[in-house]
Design an enzyme around this catalytic site. Structure first.
Site, PDB file in Angstrom:
ATOM      1  N   CYS A  59       0.827  -1.211   0.000  1.00 12.08           N
ATOM      2  CA  CYS A  59       0.000   0.000   0.000  1.00 12.08           C
ATOM      3  C   CYS A  59       0.866   1.268   0.000  1.00 12.08           C
ATOM      4  CB  CYS A  59      -0.944   0.008   1.204  1.00 12.08           C
ATOM      5  SG  CYS A  59      -0.104  -0.105   2.799  1.00 12.08           S
ATOM      6  N   ARG A  61       4.291   1.364  -1.219  1.00 11.68           N
ATOM      7  CA  ARG A  61       5.349   1.432  -2.233  1.00 11.68           C
ATOM      8  C   ARG A  61       5.188   0.338  -3.285  1.00 11.68           C
ATOM      9  NH1 ARG A  61      10.020   2.297  -0.310  1.00 11.68           N
ATOM     10  NH2 ARG A  61       9.321   2.902   1.758  1.00 11.68           N
ATOM     11  N   PHE A 120       8.392  -3.391  10.410  1.00 11.76           N
ATOM     12  CA  PHE A 120       9.116  -4.484   9.766  1.00 11.76           C
ATOM     13  C   PHE A 120       8.232  -5.374   8.898  1.00 11.76           C
ATOM     14  CE2 PHE A 120      12.119  -3.571  13.227  1.00 11.76           C
ATOM     15  CZ  PHE A 120      13.302  -3.509  12.499  1.00 11.76           C
ATOM     16  N   GLU A 121       6.990  -4.983   8.707  1.00  9.83           N
ATOM     17  CA  GLU A 121       6.080  -5.806   7.899  1.00  9.83           C
ATOM     18  C   GLU A 121       6.610  -5.967   6.471  1.00  9.83           C
ATOM     19  OE1 GLU A 121       1.472  -5.508   6.446  1.00  9.83           O
ATOM     20  OE2 GLU A 121       1.960  -4.747   8.440  1.00  9.83           O
ATOM     21  N   GLY A 195     -17.616  -0.054  14.851  1.00 10.09           N
ATOM     22  CA  GLY A 195     -16.979   0.346  13.601  1.00 10.09           C
ATOM     23  C   GLY A 195     -15.833  -0.566  13.210  1.00 10.09           C
TER      24      GLY A 195
END
Length: 424
Positions: A59, A61, A120-121, A195
């Site tokens: 999302c 790069r 770090f994902e 929500g």
């Protein structure tokens, strides 16, 4: 004399990156790359003999990593695959080559280029992306293999040896972090989440991840969406119209709705039960006046943002430590590459020595009808020692490597052959 393919060298390594730094969400979406594009893209660069390339698309790069001598041709094939113009792509792309590209990969893997420092994902996404391209290509690229493995090691070391990922750095995690730090016997608390948009889902994920079997229920205006999240995380959902009744037994209320005006006010909190309310909505969906009630603790996004800012400041202090690790691992990588590049020269030199040994041993056996095993072991040690000396010299003096290799070939191979031919 000795040749090797240089298609996988740092000198041909490049990365073309479109990220949050230059492109907004809508723009990044135009250049996003999906799994069903992989086969077509890999086929294109293979048919054009452009070496190897793989794409990391998240999302934040989209990046093309390539070992092609002409990375712009790779980028052009990429743009054809996703249906955009190369000129439009280059307008937003940052391009890095050679050691700068390697350093970029390592910094991305280290979480230093993430929108939130220390996230770090991305390293998991890099691993998955490369694995998919490798599977489609049906071979491995030694340079990319080593660079990805080095990136993984850098990520692990920085996680373990620095505090760059400590603390709460997203609103959803900051909310859970606050709960963990300020609530006792958390597993006994009844939690209600209103929500399940992006922030709501992230909050659920963090609660499930950090609290053992949390007693959480969710509600959403769109029941179908609530049902999906409920099934995904194996937690109950209630009808949105029943949330006021559910509030009577709620200890922690998390509001992540998208209403234009407050949906929670004093009238919803009449029973005097102690309750923590965390309002993650912008604008506020919980009326500020609820904090006037003695039994209510209200925390909003501004309060959580202070925690996040403190976290980011602490993480920024850890950047120099991370950069030292990257520098050290980059040096190791370049040393490996230097040795690998000269490996054919070294192997050839050793093979020549081994051939000389075989000839001498053969002549010795013809004359004496025996060969001492100790002599053979000594001979092997001498060959290895001489090879090591040769290897060290050409690695320390890479500009002389070809010249020295050629000279040794002339002395040890060509000259003896010429002498033999002259005698016979």
């Amino acid at each position: 004399m000795i040749q090797y393919s240089n298609i996988h060298q740092t000198s041909n390594f490049a990365v073309l990156s479109i990220s949050y730094e230059k492109a907004d969400v809508e723009t990044r979406g135009k250049f996003a790359f999906f799994d069903d594009n992989i086969k077509n893209f890999v086929t294109r660069i293979h048919d054009e003999n452009l070496g190897d390339a793989f794409v990391v698309s998240t999302c934040n790069r989209t990046e093309i990593y390539s070992t092609s001598p002409n990375y712009l041709l790779v980028a052009e094939e990429y743009c054809k695959t996703i249906g955009v113009n190369l000129s439009d792509f280059l307008q937003f792309a940052n391009i890095a080559t050679k050691e700068e590209a390697l350093n970029h990969l390592f910094r991305v893997a280290a979480g230093l280029e993430s929108q939130i420092i220390g996230d770090f994902e991305i390293i998991g996404q890099i691993k998955k992306a490369y694995a998919r391209f490798k599977k489609e290509r049906q071979n491995s690229n030694p340079f990319l293999e080593r660079s990805i493995n080095s990136a993984i090691q850098i990520s692990k070391r920085i996680k373990n040896e620095t505090g760059i990922s400590n603390g709460a750095a997203s609103v959803s995690y900051a909310a859970v972090h606050y709960i963990l730090n300020n609530q006792k016997r958390i597993t006994e608390k009844n939690i209600l989440l209103l929500g399940v948009g992006e922030i709501g889902q992230n909050t659920v994920e963090n609660l499930v991840k950090h609290v053992y079997q949390p007693k959480i229920k969710i509600a959403n205006r769109t029941q179908e969406k609530a049902a999906k999240i409920s099934e995904k995380y194996n937690i109950p959902n209630i009808d949105y119209n029943d949330f006021e009744k559910e509030l009577e037994n709620t200890d922690i209320l998390i509001v992540a709705t998208g209403a234009k005006t407050p949906i929670i006010n004093k009238s919803h909190l009449k029973n005097g039960k102690e309750i923590l309310i965390i309002d993650l909505s912008i604008p506020h969906n919980v009326d500020k006046d609820v904090s006037e009630l003695d039994n209510v603790t209200l925390i909003d996004v501004d309060e959580l943002s202070k925690q996040i800012q403190e976290t980011i400041q602490q993480r920024e202090k850890e950047i120099p430590k991370a950069e030292v690790i990257i520098k050290e691992m980059t040096k190791d990588f370049l040393e490996w590459e230097k040795k690998r590049k000269l490996a054919p020269n070294i192997h050839h030199f050793k093979a020549v020595l081994k051939n000389m040994e075989r000839n001498e041993m053969h002549n010795f056996y013809r004359k004496n009808k025996y060969i001492n095993i100790n002599d053979m072991e000594l001979s092997e040690k001498m060959i290895q020692k001489i090879t090591n000396r040769f290897a060290k010299y050409i690695i320390d003096n890479p500009l002389k490597a070809e010249e020295i290799s050629k000279l040794m070939h002339e002395i040890l191979v060509e000259q003896p052959n010429n002498e033999f031919n002259e005698k016979h």
